[in-house]
Design a protein around this motif. Structure first.
Motif, PDB file in Angstrom:
ATOM      1  N   LEU A   1      16.961  -3.686  -9.037  1.00  0.00           N
ATOM      2  CA  LEU A   1      16.973  -4.051  -7.624  1.00  0.00           C
ATOM      3  C   LEU A   1      16.474  -2.908  -6.738  1.00  0.00           C
ATOM      4  N   ASN A   2      16.937  -1.698  -7.032  1.00  0.00           N
ATOM      5  CA  ASN A   2      16.511  -0.544  -6.238  1.00  0.00           C
ATOM      6  C   ASN A   2      15.037  -0.229  -6.440  1.00  0.00           C
ATOM      7  N   LEU A   3      14.559  -0.415  -7.673  1.00  0.00           N
ATOM      8  CA  LEU A   3      13.137  -0.208  -7.948  1.00  0.00           C
ATOM      9  C   LEU A   3      12.300  -1.243  -7.197  1.00  0.00           C
ATOM     10  N   ALA A   4      12.716  -2.511  -7.253  1.00  0.00           N
ATOM     11  CA  ALA A   4      11.998  -3.570  -6.550  1.00  0.00           C
ATOM     12  C   ALA A   4      11.999  -3.323  -5.042  1.00  0.00           C
ATOM     13  N   LEU A   5      13.122  -2.838  -4.514  1.00  0.00           N
ATOM     14  CA  LEU A   5      13.225  -2.562  -3.078  1.00  0.00           C
ATOM     15  C   LEU A   5      12.223  -1.481  -2.657  1.00  0.00           C
ATOM     16  N   LYS A   6      12.087  -0.455  -3.482  1.00  0.00           N
ATOM     17  CA  LYS A   6      11.112   0.604  -3.184  1.00  0.00           C
ATOM     18  C   LYS A   6       9.694   0.054  -3.180  1.00  0.00           C
ATOM     19  N   LEU A   7       9.368  -0.778  -4.154  1.00  0.00           N
ATOM     20  CA  LEU A   7       8.013  -1.333  -4.264  1.00  0.00           C
ATOM     21  C   LEU A   7       7.694  -2.243  -3.082  1.00  0.00           C
ATOM     22  N   VAL A   8       8.636  -3.114  -2.727  1.00  0.00           N
ATOM     23  CA  VAL A   8       8.422  -4.021  -1.596  1.00  0.00           C
ATOM     24  C   VAL A   8       8.292  -3.230  -0.298  1.00  0.00           C
ATOM     25  N   GLY A   9       9.100  -2.188  -0.154  1.00  0.00           N
ATOM     26  CA  GLY A   9       9.017  -1.345   1.036  1.00  0.00           C
ATOM     27  C   GLY A   9       7.693  -0.609   1.129  1.00  0.00           C
ATOM     28  N   LEU A  10       7.190  -0.143  -0.004  1.00  0.00           N
ATOM     29  CA  LEU A  10       5.906   0.564  -0.022  1.00  0.00           C
ATOM     30  C   LEU A  10       4.751  -0.379   0.302  1.00  0.00           C
ATOM     31  N   LYS A  11       4.885  -1.644  -0.099  1.00  0.00           N
ATOM     32  CA  LYS A  11       3.856  -2.621   0.278  1.00  0.00           C
ATOM     33  C   LYS A  11       3.883  -2.851   1.792  1.00  0.00           C
ATOM     34  N   ARG A  12       5.093  -2.946   2.346  1.00  0.00           N
ATOM     35  CA  ARG A  12       5.222  -3.210   3.783  1.00  0.00           C
ATOM     36  C   ARG A  12       4.536  -2.147   4.627  1.00  0.00           C
ATOM     37  N   VAL A  13       4.649  -0.866   4.194  1.00  0.00           N
ATOM     38  CA  VAL A  13       4.042   0.220   4.985  1.00  0.00           C
ATOM     39  C   VAL A  13       2.589   0.478   4.598  1.00  0.00           C
ATOM     40  N   GLY A  14       2.080  -0.341   3.650  1.00  0.00           N
ATOM     41  CA  GLY A  14       0.663  -0.244   3.310  1.00  0.00           C
ATOM     42  C   GLY A  14       0.308   0.734   2.211  1.00  0.00           C
ATOM     43  N   ASP A  15       1.312   1.242   1.483  1.00  0.00           N
ATOM     44  CA  ASP A  15       1.029   2.219   0.423  1.00  0.00           C
ATOM     45  C   ASP A  15       0.792   1.562  -0.938  1.00  0.00           C
ATOM     46  N   LEU A  16       1.119   0.281  -1.077  1.00  0.00           N
ATOM     47  CA  LEU A  16       0.970  -0.405  -2.355  1.00  0.00           C
ATOM     48  C   LEU A  16       0.475  -1.826  -2.170  1.00  0.00           C
ATOM     49  N   LYS A  17      -0.271  -2.316  -3.173  1.00  0.00           N
ATOM     50  CA  LYS A  17      -0.662  -3.714  -3.259  1.00  0.00           C
ATOM     51  C   LYS A  17      -0.364  -4.202  -4.667  1.00  0.00           C
ATOM     52  N   GLU A  18       0.158  -5.439  -4.781  1.00  0.00           N
ATOM     53  CA  GLU A  18       0.497  -5.935  -6.113  1.00  0.00           C
ATOM     54  C   GLU A  18      -0.736  -6.278  -6.935  1.00  0.00           C
ATOM     55  N   THR A  19      -1.912  -6.395  -6.285  1.00  0.00           N
ATOM     56  CA  THR A  19      -3.140  -6.782  -6.982  1.00  0.00           C
ATOM     57  C   THR A  19      -3.978  -5.589  -7.417  1.00  0.00           C
ATOM     58  N   ILE A  20      -3.481  -4.393  -7.244  1.00  0.00           N
ATOM     59  CA  ILE A  20      -4.246  -3.187  -7.590  1.00  0.00           C
ATOM     60  C   ILE A  20      -4.455  -3.078  -9.097  1.00  0.00           C
ATOM     61  N   SER A  21      -5.593  -2.545  -9.522  1.00  0.00           N
ATOM     62  CA  SER A  21      -5.849  -2.342 -10.946  1.00  0.00           C
ATOM     63  C   SER A  21      -5.090  -1.108 -11.434  1.00  0.00           C
ATOM     64  N   TYR A  22      -4.868  -1.035 -12.747  1.00  0.00           N
ATOM     65  CA  TYR A  22      -4.125   0.107 -13.284  1.00  0.00           C
ATOM     66  C   TYR A  22      -4.883   1.411 -13.077  1.00  0.00           C
ATOM     67  N   ASN A  23      -6.210   1.367 -13.256  1.00  0.00           N
ATOM     68  CA  ASN A  23      -7.007   2.590 -13.078  1.00  0.00           C
ATOM     69  C   ASN A  23      -6.892   3.133 -11.665  1.00  0.00           C
ATOM     70  N   ASP A  24      -6.885   2.223 -10.685  1.00  0.00           N
ATOM     71  CA  ASP A  24      -6.733   2.666  -9.294  1.00  0.00           C
ATOM     72  C   ASP A  24      -5.319   3.158  -9.030  1.00  0.00           C
ATOM     73  N   PHE A  25      -4.338   2.462  -9.617  1.00  0.00           N
ATOM     74  CA  PHE A  25      -2.943   2.819  -9.373  1.00  0.00           C
ATOM     75  C   PHE A  25      -2.605   4.192  -9.931  1.00  0.00           C
ATOM     76  N   LYS A  26      -3.055   4.480 -11.166  1.00  0.00           N
ATOM     77  CA  LYS A  26      -2.662   5.736 -11.808  1.00  0.00           C
ATOM     78  C   LYS A  26      -3.350   6.957 -11.202  1.00  0.00           C
ATOM     79  N   GLY A  27      -4.297   6.734 -10.337  1.00  0.00           N
ATOM     80  CA  GLY A  27      -4.976   7.843  -9.675  1.00  0.00           C
ATOM     81  C   GLY A  27      -4.243   8.292  -8.425  1.00  0.00           C
ATOM     82  N   ASN A  28      -4.942   8.226  -7.297  1.00  0.00           N
ATOM     83  CA  ASN A  28      -4.381   8.737  -6.049  1.00  0.00           C
ATOM     84  C   ASN A  28      -3.190   7.932  -5.541  1.00  0.00           C
ATOM     85  N   VAL A  29      -3.142   6.629  -5.867  1.00  0.00           N
ATOM     86  CA  VAL A  29      -2.065   5.782  -5.337  1.00  0.00           C
ATOM     87  C   VAL A  29      -0.705   6.240  -5.844  1.00  0.00           C
TER      88      VAL A  29
END
Length: 329
Positions: A231-259
């Motif tokens: 639950l706490n992990l999901a809350l962090k992810l949803v919060g990061l999407k809200r502020v524009g730091d994460l997208k659920e559709t991002i590729s792994y190569n993009d995610f493991k880099g600067n994101v």
């Protein structure tokens, strides 16, 4: 020589190993054991202060040192005596709550004073896990991440892990290690089984298999711990999407880099920063939950834990009620 040994679950085993080592190096050494829970600190200090011309060396142990109110001061006093004829062992047991966190973690002043006197030995479950992962990595010649995943599957019983590693070696016969290939031959830990069921429950709302497993194993407090993590992990992810730091559709190569480099400060546990790939796999939670829903479920979980601990409800009933009422909002 002075030894300060502290930790949680592995402490009794480490203590026995230390005692055996001292006795082996000093055959027939007389042993005196004192208990801080019985207010025997003064007797312990008195024993240290006396050197006998008839006994070349003796072993003095202070157990349950966590019960001593001013342990840092006691260690300072120990340092005022000549320990040349002594083997001194002070044992401090950290008690874990239902979520695996120490409720009486040893203080920095105590550790500083202990280090001045001699050797400090740590016996914590988290460190034992690191040792197991290192053993798996070297024995199977696999990556650190693969070793971490296999250790999660096998659990933290070293002797079991050692046997399973030998089983894997014989099964592979020199072939490349692939976790999915060896899973069918392994004795999987109960914690890993429950963790997978919790993840499936979050995604599918399928409660039957989870309820059956819990009724069989009675691992209700472990369930609360694992659900709290998710639950706490999901809350962090949803919060990061809200502020524009994460997208659920991002590729792994993009995610493991600067994101991930930008957000990894939010994903730290007692072993350091979590790896990119396990976090990437959790991005599937983002479209499933809202922040309001997750906060509500965290509150529900805390209420269940409080009721269980205070005898307001049986743990099995409380957990099953939480599962049945778990609906996405």
């Amino acid at each position: 020589m002075f030894y300060f040994i502290y930790g949680d679950t592995p402490l009794p085993l480490k203590y026995e190993e230390l005692m055996e080592k001292i006795k082996k190096s000093n055959p027939n050494i007389p042993v005196k054991i004192y208990d801080a829970s019985q207010n025997e600190e003064e007797s312990f200090l008195e024993g240290i202060s006396i050197n006998s011309m008839f006994v070349p060396k003796e072993l003095l142990v202070l157990k349950r040192a966590e019960k001593t109110k001013k342990l840092d001061n006691l260690l300072k006093i120990v340092g005022e005596y000549d320990l040349g004829q002594k083997e001194v062992v002070v044992v401090y047991e950290e008690e874990l709550n239902d979520y695996g966190k120490a409720t009486n973690e040893v203080g920095k002043k105590v550790l500083t004073n202990a280090e001045k006197l001699g050797k400090v030995i740590v016996a914590r479950k988290a460190l034992e896990k690191k040792g197991i992962q290192f053993f798996i990595e070297k024995e199977l010649e696999i990556s650190e991440y693969e070793a971490e995943k296999l250790a999660e599957v096998l659990g933290d019983d070293f002797f079991k892990v050692k046997n399973e590693v030998e089983k894997i070696k014989n099964f592979l016969g020199g072939q490349t290690f692939i976790l999915e290939k060896v899973l069918p031959i392994l004795s999987i830990s109960d914690e890993y089984n429950l963790k997978k069921l919790v993840e499936d429950f979050f995604i599918s709302d399928n409660i039957n298999q989870l309820l059956e497993h819990l009724k069989k194993t009675k691992e209700y407090m472990l369930f609360l711990y694992l659900v709290s993590e998710e639950l706490n992990l999901a809350l962090k992810l949803v919060g990061l999407k809200r502020v524009g730091d994460l997208k659920e559709t991002i590729s792994y190569n993009d995610f493991k880099g600067n994101v991930y480099e930008k957000v990894k400060k939010y994903f730290k546990n007692n072993r350091g920063f979590m790896r990119e790939y396990p976090i990437f796999l959790k991005l599937k939670y983002i479209p499933l939950f809202s922040e309001e829903f997750l906060l509500k479920k965290i509150q529900n979980l805390l209420e269940v834990e409080f009721s269980v601990k205070n005898g307001g409800i049986e743990e099995g009933i409380g957990v099953e009620k939480f599962i049945i009422e778990f609906k996405r909002g």
